[in-house]
Design a protein around this motif. Structure first.
Motif, short mmCIF file in Angstrom:
data_model
loop_
_atom_site.label_atom_id
_atom_site.label_comp_id
_atom_site.label_asym_id
_atom_site.label_seq_id
_atom_site.Cartn_x
_atom_site.Cartn_y
_atom_site.Cartn_z
N SER A 1 1.07 -1.07 0.10
CA SER A 1 0.04 0.00 -0.03
C SER A 1 0.94 1.29 0.06
O SER A 1 0.60 2.36 -0.47
CB SER A 1 -1.02 -0.12 1.23
N ASP A 2 2.08 1.01 0.59
CA ASP A 2 2.85 2.53 0.73
C ASP A 2 4.02 2.39 -0.51
O ASP A 2 4.74 3.34 -0.63
CB ASP A 2 3.77 2.51 2.19
N GLU A 3 3.85 1.51 -1.49
CA GLU A 3 4.65 1.15 -2.65
C GLU A 3 6.12 1.11 -2.20
O GLU A 3 7.04 1.34 -2.99
CB GLU A 3 4.55 2.47 -3.40
N LYS A 4 6.43 0.53 -0.71
CA LYS A 4 7.74 0.40 -0.54
C LYS A 4 8.42 -0.74 -1.15
O LYS A 4 9.42 -0.69 -1.56
CB LYS A 4 7.81 0.26 1.11
N ILE A 5 7.55 -1.92 -1.25
CA ILE A 5 7.98 -3.20 -1.93
C ILE A 5 7.14 -3.42 -3.26
O ILE A 5 5.99 -3.06 -3.05
CB ILE A 5 8.23 -4.21 -1.02
N CYS A 6 7.62 -4.06 -4.09
CA CYS A 6 7.12 -4.67 -5.20
C CYS A 6 7.14 -6.24 -5.45
O CYS A 6 8.62 -6.30 -5.37
CB CYS A 6 7.30 -3.96 -6.49
N ALA A 7 6.30 -7.15 -5.60
CA ALA A 7 6.75 -8.34 -5.88
C ALA A 7 6.11 -8.90 -7.25
O ALA A 7 5.07 -8.33 -7.71
CB ALA A 7 5.78 -8.87 -4.60
N ARG A 8 6.77 -9.68 -7.82
CA ARG A 8 6.25 -10.35 -8.98
C ARG A 8 6.69 -11.73 -9.12
O ARG A 8 7.91 -12.27 -8.38
CB ARG A 8 7.06 -9.57 -10.18
N SER A 9 6.10 -12.43 -9.95
CA SER A 9 6.42 -13.93 -10.09
C SER A 9 7.55 -14.30 -11.17
O SER A 9 7.43 -13.46 -12.17
CB SER A 9 5.16 -14.90 -10.49
N LEU A 10 8.35 -15.17 -11.01
CA LEU A 10 9.25 -15.56 -11.80
C LEU A 10 9.36 -17.15 -11.71
O LEU A 10 10.02 -17.67 -10.86
CB LEU A 10 10.75 -14.92 -11.72
N ASN A 11 8.67 -17.58 -12.94
CA ASN A 11 8.82 -19.30 -12.56
C ASN A 11 7.79 -19.58 -11.69
O ASN A 11 6.67 -19.35 -11.45
CB ASN A 11 10.15 -19.92 -12.72
N ASN A 12 8.68 -20.41 -10.55
CA ASN A 12 7.91 -20.79 -9.27
C ASN A 12 8.31 -20.06 -8.08
O ASN A 12 8.18 -20.26 -6.82
CB ASN A 12 8.12 -22.36 -9.15
N VAL B 1 9.05 -15.92 -6.18
CA VAL B 1 8.33 -14.74 -6.01
C VAL B 1 9.65 -13.82 -5.82
O VAL B 1 10.27 -13.82 -4.76
CB VAL B 1 7.39 -14.39 -4.94
N LEU B 2 9.75 -12.74 -6.45
CA LEU B 2 10.88 -11.81 -6.24
C LEU B 2 10.25 -10.44 -5.82
O LEU B 2 9.07 -9.93 -6.31
CB LEU B 2 11.51 -11.30 -7.71
N PHE B 3 11.19 -9.79 -4.93
CA PHE B 3 10.81 -8.70 -4.23
C PHE B 3 11.93 -7.44 -4.36
O PHE B 3 12.96 -7.60 -4.36
CB PHE B 3 10.62 -8.93 -2.62
N TYR B 4 11.27 -6.35 -4.78
CA TYR B 4 12.15 -5.26 -4.90
C TYR B 4 11.81 -4.06 -3.96
O TYR B 4 10.45 -3.94 -3.58
CB TYR B 4 11.98 -4.68 -6.50
N GLU B 5 12.76 -3.27 -3.46
CA GLU B 5 12.44 -2.22 -2.44
C GLU B 5 12.84 -0.96 -3.07
O GLU B 5 13.69 -0.70 -3.85
CB GLU B 5 13.10 -2.56 -1.45
N ASP B 6 11.96 0.03 -2.88
CA ASP B 6 11.94 1.54 -3.03
C ASP B 6 12.14 1.81 -4.45
O ASP B 6 13.39 2.61 -5.16
CB ASP B 6 13.59 2.09 -2.30
N ALA B 7 11.57 1.08 -5.29
CA ALA B 7 11.56 1.39 -6.66
C ALA B 7 12.68 0.86 -7.45
O ALA B 7 13.16 1.48 -8.46
CB ALA B 7 11.09 2.71 -7.00
N PHE C 1 0.53 -15.93 -5.70
CA PHE C 1 0.54 -15.39 -4.33
C PHE C 1 -0.13 -14.01 -4.52
O PHE C 1 -0.94 -13.31 -5.48
CB PHE C 1 1.99 -15.06 -4.33
N SER C 2 -0.31 -13.57 -3.26
CA SER C 2 -1.15 -12.14 -2.98
C SER C 2 -0.45 -11.44 -1.77
O SER C 2 -0.17 -11.89 -0.67
CB SER C 2 -2.65 -12.56 -2.58
N LEU C 3 0.19 -10.19 -2.16
CA LEU C 3 0.59 -9.30 -1.29
C LEU C 3 -0.65 -8.44 -0.51
O LEU C 3 -1.40 -7.87 -1.01
CB LEU C 3 1.68 -8.23 -1.82
N ALA C 4 -0.30 -8.50 0.88
CA ALA C 4 -1.55 -7.95 1.78
C ALA C 4 -1.44 -6.61 1.55
O ALA C 4 -0.36 -5.64 1.65
CB ALA C 4 -1.53 -8.52 3.28
N PRO C 5 -2.71 -5.93 1.69
CA PRO C 5 -2.75 -4.37 1.76
C PRO C 5 -2.37 -3.94 3.23
O PRO C 5 -2.04 -4.74 4.07
CB PRO C 5 -4.16 -4.01 1.59
N GLY C 6 -2.45 -2.62 3.30
CA GLY C 6 -2.05 -2.13 4.96
C GLY C 6 -0.82 -1.81 5.10
O GLY C 6 0.02 -1.87 4.42
#
Length: 252
Positions: A41-52, A54-60, A77-82
């Motif tokens: 929700s704060d756009e601090k992290i972004c997650a995406r799937s790659l094969n099986n 889940v990759l996470f990126y921080e601060d764009a 997968f599903s990233l929670a709001p809040g």
């Protein structure tokens, strides 16, 4: 685009910065389902799937992943709001004869045994995930495309609940048939489900998945709450002579 003169496909997932129109990063994404990146929700992290994974990126910063869920055969997968701490629900399909799992993790603790909650289940070709708006609890709906018993045109469905406190439960529905709609109250302490063969039933549940009110049966297949969570709107959408119509019912 793949053509006879250009047989090698290029990146098909593009991330843009809205304020400037700058192209931030491009990726190759081969999945047709679950391909879309998800942001907190704060756009601090972004997650995406790659094969099986889940990759996470921080601060764009998309040049390298900050963390990843690896080696757990994540199907969706599903990233929670809040607000932080961030939570991620992962669907891990079972192998032949083995159960599937829904595993709830707190970012970035992704070791196989560090999950907050885990729910096992059979009979799932796909799943849908429904978080309450503060990200403290999530409903996991499992679906089979075909009812192998032949008793129903619809596939089998079931509804499970997991919370960030580590609690899990199955939502017991009192009428056979498909699940048409699942909706959390904006107050986040209850949810409503419309289910069962027509005329469908509607039931209100608390966080322990206990039924607290039965709205009975009627012509309905969708639920909407008002922003304050004190009104519920049931709607039936149906097709008649190629026209979509809607019947509405307000419950105050």
């Amino acid at each position: 685009m793949v053509t006879p003169t250009n047989p090698t496909p290029g990146p098909n997932l593009h991330i843009w910065r809205v304020e400037t129109g700058e192209l931030v990063k491009e990726f190759m994404q081969k999945r047709q389902i679950g391909w879309a990146p998800q942001w907190s929700s704060d756009e601090k992290i972004c997650a995406r799937s790659l094969n099986n994974d889940v990759l996470f990126y921080e601060d764009a910063n998309f040049e390298s992943e900050a963390h990843k869920i690896h080696g757990q055969r994540v199907g969706n997968f599903s990233l929670a709001p809040g607000t932080p701490p961030y939570h991620i629900l992962c669907y891990i399909p079972g192998k032949s004869g083995q159960p599937s799992f829904g595993k709830l993790f707190q970012y970035p603790k992704f070791e196989n045994t560090s999950f907050i909650a885990s729910k096992s289940f059979f009979q799932a070709d796909r799943v849908d995930m429904f978080w309450n708006k503060v990200g403290s609890a999530v409903l996991l709906m499992t679906s089979m495309e075909v009812d192998k018993s032949g008793s129903s045109y619809y596939g089998k469905q079931a509804l499970h609940a997991l919370t960030c406190k580590g609690e899990t439960a199955i939502v017991l529905l009192s009428k056979e048939g498909p699940i048409y709609s699942v909706e959390w109250s904006p107050k986040c302490a209850e949810f409503c489900v419309v289910y069962g063969f027509i005329p469908a039933k509607a039931t209100l549940f608390n966080l322990k998945c206990e039924p607290v009110f039965d709205f009975g049966t009627g012509p309905r297949n969708a639920i909407y709450y008002n922003p304050h969570g004190n009104n519920i709107l049931y709607i039936e959408f149906y097709i008649t002579q190629l026209l979509e119509k809607a019947d509405c019912q307000f419950l105050l």
